[in-house]
Design an enzyme around this catalytic site. Sequence first.
Site, mmCIF file in Angstrom:
data_model
loop_
_atom_site.group_PDB
_atom_site.id
_atom_site.type_symbol
_atom_site.label_atom_id
_atom_site.label_comp_id
_atom_site.label_asym_id
_atom_site.label_seq_id
_atom_site.Cartn_x
_atom_site.Cartn_y
_atom_site.Cartn_z
ATOM 1 N N PRO A 27 22.097 -6.402 20.683
ATOM 2 C CA PRO A 27 22.461 -5.048 20.247
ATOM 3 C C PRO A 27 21.236 -4.204 19.880
ATOM 4 O O PRO A 27 21.324 -2.979 19.840
ATOM 5 C CB PRO A 27 23.343 -5.284 19.018
ATOM 6 C CG PRO A 27 23.654 -6.729 18.971
ATOM 7 C CD PRO A 27 22.702 -7.448 19.855
ATOM 8 N N ASP A 34 30.195 7.974 42.623
ATOM 9 C CA ASP A 34 31.003 7.620 41.469
ATOM 10 C C ASP A 34 30.722 8.499 40.258
ATOM 11 O O ASP A 34 29.898 9.400 40.293
ATOM 12 C CB ASP A 34 30.758 6.155 41.106
ATOM 13 C CG ASP A 34 31.782 5.270 41.782
ATOM 14 O OD1 ASP A 34 32.964 5.608 41.712
ATOM 15 O OD2 ASP A 34 31.371 4.266 42.373
ATOM 16 N N ARG A 39 26.067 -2.932 41.875
ATOM 17 C CA ARG A 39 26.715 -1.807 42.554
ATOM 18 C C ARG A 39 25.715 -0.880 43.231
ATOM 19 O O ARG A 39 26.060 -0.156 44.155
ATOM 20 C CB ARG A 39 27.543 -0.981 41.567
ATOM 21 C CG ARG A 39 28.747 -1.707 41.006
ATOM 22 C CD ARG A 39 29.499 -0.871 40.000
ATOM 23 N NE ARG A 39 30.193 0.252 40.610
ATOM 24 C CZ ARG A 39 29.770 1.497 40.620
ATOM 25 N NH1 ARG A 39 28.648 1.819 40.020
ATOM 26 N NH2 ARG A 39 30.451 2.438 41.221
HETATM 27 C C1 4G3 Z 1 21.306 -11.584 19.586
HETATM 28 C C2 4G3 Z 1 24.419 -8.206 23.133
HETATM 29 C C3 4G3 Z 1 22.358 -11.839 20.444
HETATM 30 C C4 4G3 Z 1 21.520 -11.100 18.324
HETATM 31 C C5 4G3 Z 1 24.574 -9.467 22.574
HETATM 32 C C6 4G3 Z 1 23.868 -11.112 18.770
HETATM 33 C C7 4G3 Z 1 26.122 -7.394 21.692
HETATM 34 C C8 4G3 Z 1 25.193 -7.160 22.681
HETATM 35 C C9 4G3 Z 1 23.664 -11.614 20.024
HETATM 36 C C10 4G3 Z 1 22.813 -10.853 17.924
HETATM 37 C C11 4G3 Z 1 25.513 -9.643 21.585
HETATM 38 C C12 4G3 Z 1 25.041 -5.777 23.247
HETATM 39 C C13 4G3 Z 1 24.799 -11.901 20.930
HETATM 40 N N1 4G3 Z 1 26.283 -8.610 21.171
HETATM 41 N N2 4G3 Z 1 25.482 -4.754 22.538
HETATM 42 N N3 4G3 Z 1 25.724 -10.808 20.933
HETATM 43 O O1 4G3 Z 1 24.478 -5.625 24.318
HETATM 44 O O2 4G3 Z 1 23.032 -10.334 16.704
#
Ligand code: 4G3
Length: 215
Positions: free
Chosen positions: A87, A168, A153
């Site tokens: 995230p 798209d 895609r």
């Molecule tokens: C690392 C990506 C990985 C730290 C992974 C959580 C959301 C996303 C994870 C963490 C994830 C995204 C695994 N959650 N928004 N979870 O791309 O806190």
Amino acid sequence: MRFDICTLFPDMFTSYFSDSILKRAKDEGLIEIRIHNIRDYSKDKHKKVDDTPYGGGAGMLMTAQPLYDCLMAVKKINSGPVVFMTPQGKKLTHTHAKRLAMNNESLILLCGRYEGIDQRIRDLLVDKEISIGNYVLTGGELATMVVVDAVSRFIPGVLGDEASAEEDSFSRRLGGKKEYPHYTKPAIFEGLEVPAVLRSGNHAEIAKWRKEHLR
Ligand code: 4G3
């Protein structure tokens, strides 16, 4: 374009990548997807892959050793950047996905679980961090599937002959807007009728109607 995916849950990928458009793209050799089970690289006698965080705190972290050995093995067969789905990463956009496809650079995608991974793996091996949006998932697997789908895609041939990713939503051809309403048979459904102009065969009028209804 080649995708090597490192995960603790390889089975999560099989149905998604065995269906529909991505399946055809794989069969035609336009993309190649290889899944690697991080647990297979654990040197622990119980194949352990997680442990408690130094300094305390909730939950578990993925330990460095299996991640390191898995990524080092995969780097021998894929020379592309190691991408960690988190995230905190750079937000994936239409433009970003397109650029990844146009570079035609292969990717190594790392899926985290638990509360995250040992920071030293980031420091040693992760080249970029990508996020699919401002929310936390229980693992990086869904985020990885989103990246593979969105990037694939844009690879020429993946969507077939008529369709193109540029026609798209979000494409410049549609003025950066989204889409116009779509209808298929029957002409009347639950009392709602398809706009007459779309059934008129008048292509100029249809184009005008669609332009007016972009949203
Ligand atoms: C690392 C990506 C990985 C730290 C992974 C959580 C959301 C996303 C994870 C963490 C994830 C995204 C695994 N959650 N928004 N979870 O791309 O806190």
